[in-house]
Design an enzyme around this catalytic site. Structure first.
Site, mmCIF file in Angstrom:
data_model
loop_
_atom_site.group_PDB
_atom_site.id
_atom_site.type_symbol
_atom_site.label_atom_id
_atom_site.label_comp_id
_atom_site.label_asym_id
_atom_site.label_seq_id
_atom_site.Cartn_x
_atom_site.Cartn_y
_atom_site.Cartn_z
ATOM 1 C CE1 TYR A 17 -69.470 -36.600 34.137
ATOM 2 C CE2 TYR A 17 -70.948 -34.865 34.865
ATOM 3 C CZ TYR A 17 -69.951 -35.779 35.134
ATOM 4 O OH TYR A 17 -69.408 -35.854 36.398
ATOM 5 C CE1 TYR A 67 -90.409 -37.891 37.979
ATOM 6 C CE2 TYR A 67 -91.994 -36.760 36.595
ATOM 7 C CZ TYR A 67 -91.172 -37.841 36.830
ATOM 8 O OH TYR A 67 -91.106 -38.865 35.914
#
Length: 321
Positions: A162, A148
């Site tokens: 990005y 996680y």
């Protein structure tokens, strides 16, 4: 005027469903997406009759296509409780990596702004307290919680890539412990566990000596912080949570008092890599967003208890997720 369109992944989950509610109320056309791995359609069934809500049953680790224009994306698809990510480690890693990659690609294609849901778990078992956004964390990548923690750390990294390389408009929220109606009663986190045990006549289980701390934020406060962050100009990670810190032993006592339960508190060994402290430094949220939590823990717990009382019988049903 044409409605703005927003995609919310993990829409049938605890946080995702509350976000769907908020954006529907704000006049958006909301596209909810979920594969129901840990979510439940019950959380959003009240939205199905509305013309400005639609639902896609889809796994975001597969290619994601949404026809038409898209203005915003909220990526909240992921198992989020220890019981889930310990039982579904591969799915947890995939949704944080492949799922985030797919949704960033969609944001790039649609020229949409995307906000991704990270977590205080990126700080691991912190050596700095409270935790500011500049702290890099203390995480065991190969421990049981690593699936996680590292999924969220990768999510932040690829989101920044990005933003920097492709110019995608991105936002990153680091969510601290949140609670409220629609939490799953059996999801393994402290609050649902304590409330369920108290309401079903079981002793409350505290791990370790109970001195480890958490800071609990009511869901409506969290949603407000996320809403403000999405429409801010801030692209670096931001903590959203309640800095009102409490030990888990004291929290268990609060739940006993609130429920009127006469059960005892029993102690069990501390799970591996369980964080000893959790408290957000929310200086950035206060100064940049003008946000801070408004709902006291006593009031939030009262509202949550009402929900748990209504749904406690579902624990014995096979459809309890």
């Amino acid at each position: 005027m044409e409605r703005k369109r927003i995609l919310i992944t993990g829409a049938a989950g605890f946080l995702g469903s509350h976000l769907c509610d908020r954006f529907v109320q704000e006049g958006f056309h909301v596209i909810g997406m979920d594969n129901l791995l840990t979510g439940s359609l019950r959380n959003i069934e009240h939205l199905f009759p509305l013309e400005n809500f639609e639902f896609y049953f889809h796994d975001v680790t597969k290619f994601v296509h949404v026809p038409g224009k898209l203005d915003y994306i909220l990526h909240f698809a992921s198992p989020a409780s220890p019981i889930d990510y310990l039982q579904k480690p591969i799915q947890t890693l995939k949704v944080g990596s492949l799922g985030t990659h797919n949704l960033l690609g969609l944001a790039k294609e649609k020229k949409a702004r995307i906000l991704v849901a990270s977590t205080s778990e990126v700080y691991g078992d912190p050596e700095v307290h409270p935790q500011p956004e500049e702290y890099w964390g203390h995480v065991n990548p190969v421990g049981p919680r690593g699936v996680y923690d590292e999924a969220k750390r990768f999510m932040e990294s690829i989101t920044m890539a990005y933003h920097n390389f492709h110019g995608v408009e991105t936002r990153i929220v680091r969510i601290f412990n949140t609670y409220g109606p629609r939490m799953r009663l059996n999801d393994g986190r402290a609050l649902p566990a304590f409330m369920t045990q108290a309401l079903t006549g079981q002793d409350l289980t505290v791990f370790g000596d109970g001195s480890q701390t958490r800071s609990f934020c009511y869901v409506s406060d969290l949603v407000e912080g996320i809403y403000r962050l999405l429409f801010s100009d801030y692209h670096l990670p931001m903590n959203i949570g309640n800095p009102d810190e409490i030990s888990l032993l004291d929290f268990a006592k609060e739940i006993l008092e609130l429920t009127g339960s006469k059960q005892k508190i029993v102690f069990k060994p501390l799970p591996t890599d369980d964080p000893k402290q959790r408290r957000p430094d929310i200086t950035k949220a206060r100064t940049i967003l003008g946000w801070e939590p408004k709902v006291s823990r006593r009031e939030g717990l009262r509202l949550t208890l009402e929900y748990f009382k209504k749904h406690i019988d579902e624990l014995h049903s096979p459809q309890n997720t």
